[in-house]
Design a protein around this motif. Structure first.
Motif, PDB file in Angstrom:
ATOM      1  N   SER A   1      79.531  33.912  38.602  1.00 27.57           N
ATOM      2  CA  SER A   1      78.888  34.030  39.906  1.00 27.57           C
ATOM      3  C   SER A   1      77.525  34.699  39.771  1.00 27.57           C
ATOM      4  CB  SER A   1      79.792  34.861  40.830  1.00 27.57           C
ATOM      5  OG  SER A   1      79.191  35.021  42.091  1.00 27.57           O
ATOM      6  N   SER A   2      76.599  34.306  40.626  1.00 32.03           N
ATOM      7  CA  SER A   2      75.291  34.964  40.663  1.00 32.03           C
ATOM      8  C   SER A   2      74.787  34.977  42.099  1.00 32.03           C
ATOM      9  CB  SER A   2      74.295  34.251  39.746  1.00 32.03           C
ATOM     10  OG  SER A   2      74.130  32.901  40.130  1.00 32.03           O
ATOM     11  N   ILE A   3      74.137  36.062  42.462  1.00 27.21           N
ATOM     12  CA  ILE A   3      73.596  36.218  43.809  1.00 27.21           C
ATOM     13  C   ILE A   3      72.136  36.627  43.699  1.00 27.21           C
ATOM     14  CG2 ILE A   3      73.814  37.414  46.020  1.00 27.21           C
ATOM     15  CD1 ILE A   3      76.240  35.717  45.369  1.00 27.21           C
ATOM     16  N   SER A   4      71.251  35.886  44.366  1.00 22.73           N
ATOM     17  CA  SER A   4      69.834  36.223  44.398  1.00 22.73           C
ATOM     18  C   SER A   4      69.581  37.129  45.600  1.00 22.73           C
ATOM     19  CB  SER A   4      68.996  34.937  44.526  1.00 22.73           C
ATOM     20  OG  SER A   4      67.661  35.269  44.830  1.00 22.73           O
ATOM     21  N   VAL A   5      69.135  38.365  45.356  1.00 18.52           N
ATOM     22  CA  VAL A   5      68.951  39.331  46.452  1.00 18.52           C
ATOM     23  C   VAL A   5      67.487  39.740  46.631  1.00 18.52           C
ATOM     24  CG1 VAL A   5      71.286  40.240  46.128  1.00 18.52           C
ATOM     25  CG2 VAL A   5      69.361  41.392  45.033  1.00 18.52           C
ATOM     26  N   ALA A   6      66.575  39.195  45.805  1.00 16.25           N
ATOM     27  CA  ALA A   6      65.171  39.616  45.906  1.00 16.25           C
ATOM     28  C   ALA A   6      64.271  38.540  45.320  1.00 16.25           C
ATOM     29  CB  ALA A   6      64.952  40.926  45.151  1.00 16.25           C
ATOM     30  N   SER A   7      63.033  38.480  45.834  1.00 13.28           N
ATOM     31  CA  SER A   7      62.035  37.584  45.248  1.00 13.28           C
ATOM     32  C   SER A   7      60.651  38.126  45.553  1.00 13.28           C
ATOM     33  CB  SER A   7      62.184  36.154  45.793  1.00 13.28           C
ATOM     34  OG  SER A   7      61.646  36.071  47.098  1.00 13.28           O
TER      35      SER A   7
END
Length: 454
Positions: free
Chosen positions: A147-153
């Protein structure tokens, strides 16, 4: 592409003596045609697609491995982010789909599947929340799913609500896999500036901008670089060291490109990218930290480590970029603790700390990786560590990530064992100074000014 006899002989030497191998051949699969509001139908469609598209993946890898004598260690699959495919607000729907994927992955013989993912760097939908809530059960009841979660860019800043939520999810996942030292967290990555074509687990997903399918290749070459520097000797200056790394990276990349293009041709899919990351393993000699030691540092973490790592990373990119026009993924040296024998030694001796690893992640890929911390670390402290690493990625316009394991029942100095490529590591101390007031504010840290580029 043609290869000279000299290149072939050099590659044979790198394989035989310097542990050169292809770390992973990852088949990226689009799931846009599998979406269905009925979780069972959605799971069935995804399972069928994995079995039909990946059934020859492992056998083809073995065939090419035999043909060229270049070991291919892992075959894996990355999927479209499931939060974009499974239109459900119910966590149980994601658990059902996850089990179907795990079963299909076992049937086709891959060891990991990435894509149990959501992109929430600006905010969460009801579907995103359902997927995130399902993570602890999914990672504790499946064998292969990651699993992976993108929380910032760079363009959105940092979603602090998501950072806090992921701190809680890490603790819940660790507790559900307590009998394995919190192993579930080793399959969970939290990203800033996530890329869509990363072939490495646990953070791989096949992004919305990718084609129907593609072969993505990750090469492992720390042993080859280390050996090149040993041949150079301690008298060479750092300019000569950088040049030697660059030339070695060129050769490694050529070998990886050959395998990737052959795999794509035999499977009838696109060749996607070649990832230039140097990826270590727990095996002695196959270590990024050991390269730093050969450069002249007594241990990774010594003063000068960040500078040495920057030079290594840059030289690898320069050599690799010259060898291939299909470079992508993360493309930077990895510095995981539990997966790198010399890094484990440095952590045991106290030569390297979490704070130093954070500083080093500013100049390489990917971030705080495979770090075990005490099981009583609070969700707020974990969220603070995640937010700090996200800030480095956002401010520097690069990918950063956190893969951290709060080991249940363990304290600093104890040891955790994950097995295989995930290795083992000492539990590292974390700061006990509270970040609770900051984390509980929630909201979103705005994007830095460099995010406004148009």
């Amino acid at each position: 592409m043609k290869f000279s006899s000299e290149e072939i002989y050099e590659t044979i030497g790198m394989i035989a003596d310097e542990k050169l191998d292809i770390r992973t051949v990852t088949l990226g699969l689009s799931l846009w045609d599998c979406s269905d509001p009925d979780p069972k139908k959605c799971a069935d469609k995804i399972g069928r697609k994995i079995r039909s598209k990946a059934e020859r993946l492992r056998d083809t890898a073995l065939e090419i491995e035999t043909q060229y004598g270049l070991p291919i260690v892992n075959t894996r699959i990355s999927l479209s982010p499931l939060a974009l495919i499974v239109p459900s607000k119910v966590p149980e729907a994601f658990v059902e789909v996850a089990h179907a994927i795990d079963l299909a992955a076992r049937d086709v013989g891959v060891n990991f599947v990435g894509g149990f993912s959501a992109l929430v760097h600006k905010g969460e939908t009801h579907v995103d929340r359902a997927l995130i809530k399902a993570i602890p059960e999914v990672l504790s009841t499946t064998e292969r799913l990651c699993s992976s979660i993108s929380v910032a860019s760079l363009r959105t800043g940092i979603n602090m609500d998501a950072c806090y939520e992921m701190g809680k999810i890490l603790l819940e996942t660790a507790n559900l896999t307590a009998e394995a030292d919190g192993l579930g967290c080793a399959k969970l990555v939290i990203f800033a500036n996530a890329v869509e074509d990363n072939p490495f687990m646990a953070g791989a997903f096949f992004g919305p901008g990718e084609p129907e399918n593609a072969i993505l290749v990750g090469v492992s070459g720390p042993g080859t670089v280390r050996r090149a520097l040993e041949k150079l000797g301690p008298g060479a200056n750092l300019g000569e060291v950088a040049e030697a790394i660059k030339k070695t990276a060129f050769k490694i990349t050529r070998a990886g490109e050959l395998v990737g293009r052959q795999m794509a041709k035999k499977l009838g899919v696109s060749f996607g990218i070649l990832d230039l990351s140097l990826a270590p393993t727990p095996a002695e000699g196959d270590s990024v930290a050991q390269i730093l030691e050969v450069m002249g540092l007594a241990r990774a973490g010594a003063p000068g480590s960040t500078a040495a790592l920057m030079m290594l990373n840059d030289a690898v990119k320069k050599g690799g970029s010259f060898a291939s026009s299909s470079v992508g993924g993360l493309s930077g040296a990895f510095i995981p603790v539990s997966e790198d024998a010399a890094m484990i030694r440095a952590a045991e001796e106290g030569a390297i700390t979490i704070e130093k690893l954070e500083a080093m992640s500013a100049v390489c890929s990917v971030g705080l990786d495979m770090i075990a911390v005490p099981g009583d670390t609070s969700a707020e402290t974990l969220a603070g560590i995640i937010a700090d690493e996200m800030a480095i990625g956002v401010a520097n316009n690069k990918t950063t990530a956190v893969r951290i394991i709060p080991a249940p029942g363990k304290k600093a100095g104890d040891r955790v064992h994950f097995g295989g490529l995930l290795g083992e590591a000492p539990v590292m101390p974390v700061s006990r100074v509270s970040a609770e007031g900051f984390i509980r504010r929630g909201g979103r840290i705005p994007a830095p000014l460099q995010g406004l580029r148009n």
